[in-house]
Design a protein around this motif. Structure first.
Motif, PDB file in Angstrom:
ATOM      1  N   GLN A  57      -0.814  -1.269  -6.502  1.00 41.50           N
ATOM      2  CA  GLN A  57       0.094  -2.105  -5.708  1.00 41.50           C
ATOM      3  C   GLN A  57       0.364  -1.490  -4.337  1.00 41.50           C
ATOM      4  N   LEU A  58       0.591  -0.173  -4.305  1.00 39.47           N
ATOM      5  CA  LEU A  58       0.839   0.506  -3.040  1.00 39.47           C
ATOM      6  C   LEU A  58      -0.405   0.460  -2.160  1.00 39.47           C
ATOM      7  N   GLN A 102      -0.734  -2.914  -0.532  1.00 40.55           N
ATOM      8  CA  GLN A 102       0.222  -3.087   0.566  1.00 40.55           C
ATOM      9  C   GLN A 102      -0.278  -2.440   1.852  1.00 40.55           C
ATOM     10  N   HIS A 103      -0.999  -1.320   1.708  1.00 42.09           N
ATOM     11  CA  HIS A 103      -1.456  -0.564   2.873  1.00 42.09           C
ATOM     12  C   HIS A 103      -2.947  -0.736   3.142  1.00 42.09           C
ATOM     13  N   ASN A 104      -3.571  -1.650   2.381  1.00 41.84           N
ATOM     14  CA  ASN A 104      -5.010  -1.909   2.555  1.00 41.84           C
ATOM     15  C   ASN A 104      -5.799  -0.602   2.536  1.00 41.84           C
ATOM     16  N   ALA A 105      -5.494   0.234   1.546  1.00 38.75           N
ATOM     17  CA  ALA A 105      -6.066   1.582   1.491  1.00 38.75           C
ATOM     18  C   ALA A 105      -7.498   1.561   0.966  1.00 38.75           C
ATOM     19  N   ILE A 106      -8.280   2.509   1.431  1.00 38.03           N
ATOM     20  CA  ILE A 106      -9.645   2.716   0.926  1.00 38.03           C
ATOM     21  C   ILE A 106      -9.538   3.195  -0.519  1.00 38.03           C
ATOM     22  N   ASN A 107     -10.308   2.570  -1.414  1.00 38.20           N
ATOM     23  CA  ASN A 107     -10.129   2.801  -2.845  1.00 38.20           C
ATOM     24  C   ASN A 107     -11.053   3.902  -3.367  1.00 38.20           C
ATOM     25  N   LEU A 108     -10.512   5.117  -3.438  1.00 36.61           N
ATOM     26  CA  LEU A 108     -11.188   6.212  -4.136  1.00 36.61           C
ATOM     27  C   LEU A 108     -10.466   6.528  -5.446  1.00 36.61           C
ATOM     28  N   SER A 109      -9.611   5.621  -5.892  1.00 39.65           N
ATOM     29  CA  SER A 109      -8.782   5.876  -7.067  1.00 39.65           C
ATOM     30  C   SER A 109      -9.390   5.317  -8.344  1.00 39.65           C
ATOM     31  N   GLN A 110      -9.920   4.128  -8.284  1.00 41.68           N
ATOM     32  CA  GLN A 110     -10.343   3.447  -9.506  1.00 41.68           C
ATOM     33  C   GLN A 110     -11.713   3.918  -9.965  1.00 41.68           C
ATOM     34  N   GLY A 111     -11.832   4.175 -11.273  1.00 45.13           N
ATOM     35  CA  GLY A 111     -13.111   4.588 -11.831  1.00 45.13           C
ATOM     36  C   GLY A 111     -14.005   3.405 -12.120  1.00 45.13           C
ATOM     37  N   SER A 123       4.334  17.552  -4.731  1.00 42.12           N
ATOM     38  CA  SER A 123       3.802  17.217  -6.049  1.00 42.12           C
ATOM     39  C   SER A 123       2.538  16.385  -5.865  1.00 42.12           C
ATOM     40  N   ASP A 124       1.728  16.293  -6.915  1.00 40.97           N
ATOM     41  CA  ASP A 124       0.506  15.506  -6.753  1.00 40.97           C
ATOM     42  C   ASP A 124       0.819  14.026  -6.514  1.00 40.97           C
ATOM     43  N   SER A 125       1.897  13.517  -7.123  1.00 38.57           N
ATOM     44  CA  SER A 125       2.279  12.114  -6.894  1.00 38.57           C
ATOM     45  C   SER A 125       2.728  11.892  -5.458  1.00 38.57           C
ATOM     46  N   GLU A 126       3.478  12.858  -4.931  1.00 36.94           N
ATOM     47  CA  GLU A 126       3.905  12.750  -3.528  1.00 36.94           C
ATOM     48  C   GLU A 126       2.698  12.796  -2.597  1.00 36.94           C
ATOM     49  N   MET A 127       1.747  13.666  -2.911  1.00 37.78           N
ATOM     50  CA  MET A 127       0.541  13.755  -2.094  1.00 37.78           C
ATOM     51  C   MET A 127      -0.216  12.430  -2.109  1.00 37.78           C
ATOM     52  N   THR A 133       0.061   5.925   2.315  1.00 36.96           N
ATOM     53  CA  THR A 133       0.913   5.367   3.363  1.00 36.96           C
ATOM     54  C   THR A 133       0.589   5.894   4.753  1.00 36.96           C
ATOM     55  N   GLN A 134       0.129   7.168   4.853  1.00 35.59           N
ATOM     56  CA  GLN A 134      -0.120   7.749   6.175  1.00 35.59           C
ATOM     57  C   GLN A 134      -1.598   7.768   6.565  1.00 35.59           C
ATOM     58  N   TYR A 135      -2.485   7.819   5.556  1.00 34.12           N
ATOM     59  CA  TYR A 135      -3.905   7.968   5.875  1.00 34.12           C
ATOM     60  C   TYR A 135      -4.773   6.829   5.358  1.00 34.12           C
ATOM     61  N   GLY A 136      -4.170   5.923   4.599  1.00 32.02           N
ATOM     62  CA  GLY A 136      -4.895   4.727   4.174  1.00 32.02           C
ATOM     63  C   GLY A 136      -6.004   4.973   3.187  1.00 32.02           C
TER      64      GLY A 136
END
Length: 389
Positions: free
Chosen positions: A26-27, A30-39, A333-337, A343-346
């Motif tokens: 969701q986050l 909102q920020h149109n972030a590049i997706n390196l999260s999903q496997g 913390s890793d969650s904060e990172m 939010t800052q680097y997309g």
């Protein structure tokens, strides 16, 4: 406005809410972030595979398949496993096509674990293992893999085994660390379970994604373990179609019989057109034998692009993933990172603490390199801009 119910009820999983994966998704949106999260790959599968599904539909293969799966597909799996790993499974009684590897995991745990049993598993881990165990009225027993190599401490396993231990869940290649079992690990597991009734549930969805010329040391490569193991794998991970939700299980007939009892009421049968397409596609072994080299190029590209980033990458021996350490330049913390990266680097990643039931924070984030080159380059460029904090 949501509907309110007058019904009083008691949750079976009261502490399970929205996962970090949903929050990150969701986050990221909102920020149109590049997706390196999903496997999951963001590129298309082989057009031949899509054409195979279309042909199966047009040929009217649109009704229920056999409960245990399309027999020609199961035959190809049996031949593959015998050739690569040396174990022979009966096509009719020891191979089950499931509606995703996740359904295979659920059916195996539900069919073989009883109230009061204990199930050992290793963290960080895929997030479904412990909840499925708890749903059976059993107790998940989490053992932490040893950093920095994410290896199993077999002495801890020995100490954790009790008369109530019914199952040990293993995962190789490992999500999220990217590490793999060795032949010595298999020998230790066999030694600890010899002369017991402990079942091994082996999550091997990345079986064909092992790097640097190494062999996949799955349970089917070890005769003593094969006899007590349920092996789960994934067509979605292997053929870049995670949304098709088709996997398979291998197990000795007596164990498989119990798994099928759950499967037939949970799903009955996996999607028919996809099974026909996979059966046609797998007649060429290169479709899965080429996978390790394909993903190793992506791993190597990601590593090279992040050489000048502030992150320190841990080795990845298999799977879709790299872990990146940041405690040398930030006390977040890793969650904060992860939230700051979005939010800052997309760019979206996953905190490793999400893979521990107690939220253990080792200052590591998980990166997925199962992406097209443009995404990898854009994501790496963003990560290279990260400033200390």
């Amino acid at each position: 406005m949501t509907m309110q119910t007058p019904v009083q009820f008691r949750s079976k999983l009261p502490d399970v809410g929205t996962t970090i994966f949903t929050v990150i998704g969701q986050l990221s949106a909102q920020h149109n972030a590049i997706n390196l999260s999903q496997g999951a790959p963001n590129f298309s599968p082989d057009p031949k595979l899509i054409a195979g599904v279309s042909k199966a539909m047009q040929d009217n293969h649109n009704q229920y398949a056999s409960m245990t799966g399309f027999r020609p597909l199961k035959t190809l799996i049996a031949e593959k496993v015998a050739t690569l790993y040396g174990s022979n499974y009966d096509v009719d009684d020891e191979i089950l096509i499931t509606a995703s590897a996740s359904e295979g995991l659920y059916s195996a745990i539900s069919g073989l674990v009883h109230p009061g049993d204990e199930v050992i598993y290793f963290e960080p881990s895929f997030d479904s293992y412990a909840p499925i165990v708890r749903l059976q009225g059993a107790t998940p027993v989490a053992l932490k893999l040893a950093l920095p190599d994410f290896t199993v401490n077999w002495d801890e396993v020995r100490a954790a085994i009790t008369p109530r231990t019914r199952m040990i869940i293993v995962n190789t290649p490992h999500n999220p660390s990217g590490q793999v079992f060795s032949a010595q690990d298999l020998d230790m597991l066999a030694e600890l379970t010899r002369n017991t009734d402990i079942i091994i549930l082996s999550d091997e969805v990345y079986e064909h994604i092992v790097f640097d010329g190494e062999r996949h040391h799955g349970m089917a490569t070890h005769p003593a373990l094969a006899e007590r193991s349920v092996i789960v794998s994934s067509f979605g991970k292997t053929f870049h179609v995670t949304g098709w939700r088709v996997g398979y299980c291998l197990a000795p007939a007596e164990l498989m019989n119990e798994i099928c009892k759950v499967h037939q009421f949970l799903m009955f049968s996996a999607d028919t057109p996809m099974q026909y397409a996979f059966a046609e596609y797998m007649t060429n072994p290169d479709t899965y034998l080429s996978l390790a080299a394909f993903y190793q190029r992506k791993r190597d590209l990601m590593q090279s692009l992040l050489v000048d980033s502030p992150f320190k990458l841990l080795p990845s021996a298999g799977s879709f993933f790299l872990l990146a350490k940041f405690d040398h330049f930030s006390d977040e913390s890793d969650s904060e990172m992860v939230k700051r990266l979005i939010t800052q680097y997309g760019v979206a990643t996953i905190p490793l603490s999400a893979f521990y039931t107690d939220g253990t924070d080792n200052k590591l984030i998980r990166l997925s390199f199962a992406k097209d080159e443009a995404t990898l380059r854009a994501g790496a460029q963003a990560l290279c801009q990260v400033k200390p904090r």
